[in-house]
Design an enzyme around this catalytic site. Sequence first.
Site, short mmCIF file in Angstrom:
data_model
loop_
_atom_site.label_atom_id
_atom_site.label_comp_id
_atom_site.label_asym_id
_atom_site.label_seq_id
_atom_site.Cartn_x
_atom_site.Cartn_y
_atom_site.Cartn_z
N LYS A 39 4.24 10.52 -6.46
CA LYS A 39 4.90 10.66 -5.16
C LYS A 39 3.92 10.71 -3.99
O LYS A 39 4.08 9.97 -3.01
CB LYS A 39 5.78 11.92 -5.14
CG LYS A 39 6.49 12.10 -3.81
CD LYS A 39 7.53 13.19 -3.85
CE LYS A 39 6.91 14.57 -3.80
NZ LYS A 39 7.92 15.62 -3.55
N ASN A 89 12.88 26.84 6.66
CA ASN A 89 11.51 26.95 6.16
C ASN A 89 10.97 25.55 5.87
O ASN A 89 11.56 24.79 5.10
CB ASN A 89 11.51 27.79 4.87
CG ASN A 89 10.15 27.84 4.21
OD1 ASN A 89 9.12 27.69 4.85
ND2 ASN A 89 10.14 28.07 2.90
N ASN A 145 10.96 13.06 -0.48
CA ASN A 145 11.32 13.24 -1.89
C ASN A 145 11.95 12.00 -2.51
O ASN A 145 12.10 11.93 -3.73
CB ASN A 145 12.28 14.43 -2.03
CG ASN A 145 11.59 15.74 -1.74
OD1 ASN A 145 10.53 16.02 -2.29
ND2 ASN A 145 12.18 16.54 -0.85
N HIS A 204 -10.15 -27.90 12.54
CA HIS A 204 -8.99 -28.36 11.77
C HIS A 204 -9.31 -28.50 10.28
O HIS A 204 -10.35 -29.03 9.92
CB HIS A 204 -8.49 -29.74 12.22
CG HIS A 204 -8.81 -30.12 13.62
ND1 HIS A 204 -7.98 -29.85 14.66
CD2 HIS A 204 -9.89 -30.74 14.15
CE1 HIS A 204 -8.51 -30.28 15.78
NE2 HIS A 204 -9.67 -30.83 15.51
#
Length: 456
Positions: free
Chosen positions: A23, A170, A228, A363
Site C-alpha cells: 500500500k 482523529n 486505503n 528530421h
Amino acid sequence: MDKRFAVVLAAGQGTRMKSKLYKVLHPVCGKPMVEHVVDEALKLSLSKLVTIVGHGAEEVKKQLGDKSEYRVQAKQLGTAHAVKQAQPFLADEKGVTIVICGDTPLLTAETMEQMLKEHTQREAKRTILTAVAEDPTGYGRIIRSENGAVQKIVEHKDASEEERLVTEINTGTYCFDNEALFRAIDQVSNDNAQGEYYLPDVIEILKNEGETVAAYQTGNFQETLGVNDRVALSQAEQFMKERINKRHMQNGVTLIDPMNTYISPDAVIGSDTVIYPGTVIKGEVQIGEDTIIGPHTEIMNSAIGSRTVIKQSVVNHSKVGNDVNIGPFAHIRPDSVIGNEVKIGNFVEIKKTQFGDRSKASHLSYVGDAEVGTDVNLGCGSITVNYDGKNKYLTKIEDGAFIGCNSNLVAPVTVGEGAYVAAGSTVTEDVPGKALAIARARQVNKDDYVKNIHKK
C-alpha cells in the site's frame, strides 16, 4: 528546543487496494505515499526517523534508502504494537516523537510543525492532530469536556448516537513526550474486539496519570486523508496535483490547463515558463525560465534550460541547454547532453549522445552513442550505426561537419572537423577534416530502358 523524533507506520499490507504492490508504495503524483510522508517529516529538523515496516519491508527500505532507520513489525497487532517496535531506538531519548501513518501523503511539514508548537506550549504529554470532517463516518471521534479539553477518542463502531454527531475526528497523527509514550505503551491492552493494541488507548493511560493531553485542529481536512483503496488514491492524486500546480502558478509559471498537467512534487520550474496541456513531468526535473513545454510532452529526471521549446516529445534522464528547439515527436533518451541553440526536429531520436552547441538534426534521424561537435548539420535520414549485434560503438562528428541526407555512419568512425559526407553515403572509414566523403555507387543511366521493357 527539545530533540525531535518521528515514527512512520508503514507495515500494513493494504488488502483493500487489491494490489500486488504494498500500500504505502503506491505512487501519488509519481512518488510513493510513504516517501511523501518521510520527506515532509524530514523538514522538521529531526534527530532520528524510524520507519516501521512489515509487508514489503525490503521494497520499502529500497525505496527510502538512508532517509530512515527501520524496525520490522513481523505481526500486525495494532498501532501501539507498531510504535513499540521503535522502543530500542527511542525509549532512552529525551524529547518529542511524532507518529505519522505512511498512507497520509498529503500531510505537510507546516501542519506537523504547528502541532509540535501546540504540544510544547501546552506542555502536553500527548497531542492529537484532529480535523473537522463533513462526513465523519468511519473515523474515531474526539470527545471533549465542557471546557474544551480532550477526554477521549471513541472509534466509530463503539460510539453512541450522541458521539456519532461529533464531526471532529482523529487523523491518526500524534505527538508524544518520548518518555511518557514508551512508559504508557507498555500498559496498552489488546482487550478489544480486534485483539489489537491501539495507540489511542495511550490517551486514557496518560489522563489517568494526571498528564495533559492536547489537540491541534488543522483547518485542512484534505491533508489528513488516509489512502486505503483506489478511490482514496485517486482523491489523493487529485489533491496533490492541485497543490503542486497551484504552487508553480503562484511562483510565476503559466499552466494553460492545470487539470491536464501533471508535475512531480520534486520539479523546479523557472518563472515565465509556459506549460501546455497533456504535459507529464516526472521525478527530479529542473526547467529554466521563459521555456515552453508541450503540449503532450513527457520529461523525466532531466534538466531543461531557459528559453527552450519542447513540443510533443519525450526527454528522459538527460540535460538540455538554453535556446533549444525540440520536436514535434522527438525522443531524447537517457544520458544525452544537448547543448545551447540546438535544433532537434521531427522524428529524431538521440541516445547517450553529447550534442554540441548550434548543431542541428532537423528530421528523421537516429543519433546514438555519439559525440557531435558544435555547428554540425545532420541531414534528413542521418543514422549512426552503433550496434553490431553484440557491442555498441562510438561515432564522433567534429565541429562544423555536414552530414548529407540518408547517410549511414557505421561506428566506430570519426567525421573530421568541417568535413562533408555526401547524401546517400554509407561511411565505414574515418573522414579527414575538410574532406568530402562519397560512399555510394556511381549513378548509371540506361537509355530507353523503360521503353524496351514495355516492348516485351
